[in-house]
Motif scaffolding. Sequence first.
Motif, short mmCIF file in Angstrom:
data_model
loop_
_atom_site.label_atom_id
_atom_site.label_comp_id
_atom_site.label_asym_id
_atom_site.label_seq_id
_atom_site.Cartn_x
_atom_site.Cartn_y
_atom_site.Cartn_z
N ARG A 123 -31.82 -20.37 -10.23
CA ARG A 123 -31.68 -20.71 -8.81
C ARG A 123 -31.11 -19.55 -8.02
O ARG A 123 -31.57 -19.23 -6.92
N ARG A 124 -30.10 -18.89 -8.58
CA ARG A 124 -29.48 -17.75 -7.91
C ARG A 124 -30.48 -16.59 -7.77
O ARG A 124 -30.57 -15.97 -6.71
N ARG A 127 -33.22 -17.47 -5.19
CA ARG A 127 -32.67 -17.40 -3.84
C ARG A 127 -32.55 -15.94 -3.39
O ARG A 127 -32.92 -15.57 -2.28
#
Length: 149
Positions: A123-124, A127
């Motif tokens: 997710r990081r 993003r």
Amino acid sequence: MNAIPETPERRAVLTQEITARTGLDPAAIEAFLRTFYGAARTDPLLGQAFAVVTDWEGHISTLTRFWGSVALMTGDYHGQPMRAHAHLALTPAHFARWLALFEQTARDRLSPEGAEHMLERARRIARSLEMGLIPLALPAKGRMATLSS
């Protein structure tokens, strides 16, 4: 306060701790990546981005080093992910689909702890890549207001 210097020994201890907690090791990560990217390559939205890969085994090797560095703190990857993806015409839909497929595969193939560990990092990374690769789409009026502020 002084930071603890990063040494190969310290990395090895971190890797062992992560493996003990999550069940992840280089072999598990490679098997996961083969399954995930095998699905991504045939995905109607994502597949086109992988059509340019001519050496799939070399690509899997690079991906395994990348994810080993990200998930296991091995320090084996020294590339530039932003640059590696810059030539692709990615949209927010690509990132959403990539994450959904990544999550599905992680939950199917990894321990619950391993899946959560990989998902937090995925997710990081998604993003960060999305913010770095997709220009902020402001209406012309909004862009001018932002520029003159």
